[in-house]
Design an enzyme around this catalytic site. Structure first.
Site, PDB file in Angstrom:
ATOM      1  N   SER A  85     -43.924  12.351  25.470  1.00 46.27           N
ATOM      2  CA  SER A  85     -44.152  14.295  25.855  1.00 46.27           C
ATOM      3  C   SER A  85     -44.021  14.734  24.193  1.00 46.27           C
ATOM      4  CB  SER A  85     -42.922  13.773  27.312  1.00 46.27           C
ATOM      5  OG  SER A  85     -43.882  14.182  28.164  1.00 46.27           O
ATOM      6  N   LYS A 127     -46.506  17.105  24.037  1.00 49.09           N
ATOM      7  CA  LYS A 127     -46.802  19.637  24.741  1.00 49.09           C
ATOM      8  C   LYS A 127     -46.114  19.842  23.069  1.00 49.09           C
ATOM      9  CE  LYS A 127     -44.990  17.506  29.536  1.00 49.09           C
ATOM     10  NZ  LYS A 127     -44.376  16.442  28.870  1.00 49.09           N
ATOM     11  N   SER A 185     -40.750  19.888  30.533  1.00 48.95           N
ATOM     12  CA  SER A 185     -41.200  18.535  30.033  1.00 48.95           C
ATOM     13  C   SER A 185     -42.036  19.172  31.445  1.00 48.95           C
ATOM     14  CB  SER A 185     -40.979  17.486  29.899  1.00 48.95           C
ATOM     15  OG  SER A 185     -41.358  17.068  29.315  1.00 48.95           O
ATOM     16  N   LYS A 224     -38.412  18.595  20.958  1.00 50.24           N
ATOM     17  CA  LYS A 224     -39.246  17.749  22.240  1.00 50.24           C
ATOM     18  C   LYS A 224     -38.307  16.730  22.503  1.00 50.24           C
ATOM     19  CE  LYS A 224     -41.063  18.155  26.164  1.00 50.24           C
ATOM     20  NZ  LYS A 224     -40.236  17.288  26.199  1.00 50.24           N
TER      21      LYS A 224
END
Length: 491
Positions: free
Chosen positions: A62, A65, A122, A224
């Protein structure tokens, strides 16, 4: 035809295993971690203070992202979209697996809220909704992501999804992720705060940020997290202390706890370098400073002496949150003393008896007990605390000792270890894949039972009736051959 079938199964396995894992898996800590990579850079100058396998290809999970939001920020700054744009959720976006916001096809959300859901929650569905709104389709948007990565100098990065769900083609490096983090701060400082939101309220619910370092203070203000079974636990983090900003990226952690601790240690060391330099100390090569403190030398393990990392429900980690079918990983604390004995399950005793009968005269040399795994296993099985288990120096007998017989009634079939090798929507596919894995790894599963277990709309392919060591060894063997698996502890 058989070869085509096998290739098809491999193509869906990585995704399906993550989607159907409403289970309690474990990952053992080991001295080597082929997924590990790390880098620490000065955000202002771009100087690399520390790196370890930083340019080796890894899976972003992720962290993907970050690029999705970079392109959203770019579109906002260019006036192509507005924060109050209303996005209509497509059936494809709505079908993305957790972590997700969970809006149904046809429902709407503003671009601002979709970005917040992507940064804080997320949310895989919201990342796709953003991609479709800006690029027209996720495929077209992913091509734009790759083009932007190349423009920024991210040489090891290729994107095929907007959310980072498993795709073997989607790769990156720790260095590339540091470049991206720095680019976000440099190009869109007005939007960087999305990555530092501690929580976000939507439709009467409050969602916590998956980045566990944000609440700790110490100058952490954003970036993140990411996790898939193939990538391990990833984290890009940034912090400011004494007017200096550092960016640290760690890929391939074994648990969220050990990853966070490792990032914190790297960040502390980096700020120590900056502080000493500001005081006049001549530190020309920061890498050497890190290595003198044990970073980047020896094995690649994150906290190699830590206990086994077990899954626990309710600990918000990337791709995990409220009403998610996934689980988060936490380091299991070791009990004060080892038990005197661990009661085996019936299948364990049966397998052990078969092995002893096959080689009654064989004498195995004594080996030291692996204390941490045994320790954790004992506590999970409720065995009494007491003196540490001493390694046996006598050969095993052909028959189990009488002392184990009274414990036979206490053993429960549900207390066995298992290995999950996939989860599928089609029961036949689940059975076929289980048979294929058994054919290829017959030696690892000679004493195991093959089971396809139903969980809602999913069919989980599992080998059950294994001991803890056998389950770990089998999953290690599968991983070496790039077959995704998870070790499932007893209920």
């Amino acid at each position: 035809m058989i070869a085509f079938f096998r290739r098809g199964l491999f193509a869906v396995l990585a995704l399906s295993l993550v989607l159907g894992a409403n289970v309690r898996p474990i990952e053992a800590q080991s001295q080597e971690n082929s997924r590990y990579a790390a880098i620490v850079i000065d955000a202002a100058s771009g100087e690399v203070l520390f790196s370890r396998h930083a340019d080796s290809r890894r899976y972003p999970a992720s962290l993907t992202k970050m690029m999705t939001l970079y392109l959203a920020f770019e579109a906002l700054s260019q006036g192509k979209v507005r924060a109050d744009d209303v996005l209509t959720i497509s059936p494809y976006a709505a079908s993305r697996p957790p972590s997700k916001l969970g809006l149904s096809a046809g429902q709407t959300i503003t671009l601002d809220d979709a970005m917040r859901a992507t940064a804080v929650r997320s949310a895989n569905d919201m990342a796709v909704a953003i991609a479709e709104h800006i690029g027209g389709s996720e495929t077209r948007f992913a091509s734009q992501m790759t083009a932007k990565a190349q423009q920024l100098g991210m040489t090891q990065t290729r994107y095929f999804t907007a959310n980072g769900l498993p795709d073997a083609r989607q790769t990156t490096s720790a260095h590339d992720q540091a470049i991206l983090a720095r680019a976000i701060m440099r190009d869109f400082p007005q939007y960087y705060s999305y990555f530092g939101l501690h929580d976000w309220a939507y439709n009467g619910r409050n969602y916590r940020n998956t980045n566990g370092l944000l609440p700790t203070g110490n100058g952490y203000d954003g970036m993140k997290t990411g996790y898939t079974n193939a990538s391990g636990y990833n984290l890009a983090a940034s912090a400011v202390r004494d007017g200096r900003r550092l960016i640290t990226v760690v890929l391939g952690g074994r648990s969220s706890a050990s990853r966070n601790a490792h990032v914190a240690e790297l960040m502390d060391t980096g700020f120590e370098v900056e502080r000493r330099r500001s005081q006049g100390e001549n530190i020309q090569i920061a890498q050497t400073f890190f290595e003198q403190r044990g970073f980047g030398v020896g094995g690649e393990s994150l906290s190699p002496s830590a206990p086994v990392a077990y899954a626990s429900i309710g600990n918000d980690e990337d791709d995990i949150g409220a009403e998610s079918s996934a689980v988060a990983y936490t380091a299991a604390p070791a009990p004060a003393a080892l038990p005197t004995r661990i009661t085996p399950s019936p299948s364990e005793r049966s397998a052990a008896a078969t092995q002893r009968a096959a080689a009654p005269a064989q004498v195995q040399p004594a080996v030291p007990t692996r204390r941490a795994p045994a320790n954790v296993t004992a506590s999970l099985n409720g065995a009494p605390s007491g003196a540490a288990v001493a390694p046996s120096t006598t050969p095993r007998r052909a028959a189990p000792p009488p002392a184990r017989e009274p414990a036979r009634a206490a053993a429960r079939p549900s207390g066995r270890w298992a290995v999950q090798v996939g989860a599928f929507r089609d029961e036949k596919v689940a059975n076929d894949w289980l048979a294929e894995v058994n054919r290829r790894f017959r030696a690892q599963f000679t004493s195991a039972e093959r089971n396809v277990q139903t969980a809602g709309d999913w069919y989980r392919s599992r080998f059950t009736g294994l001991t803890e060591d056998a389950a770990k060894a089998a999953c290690d063997a599968l991983s070496e051959r790039r077959v995704t698996c998870m070790v499932i502890r007893p209920d």
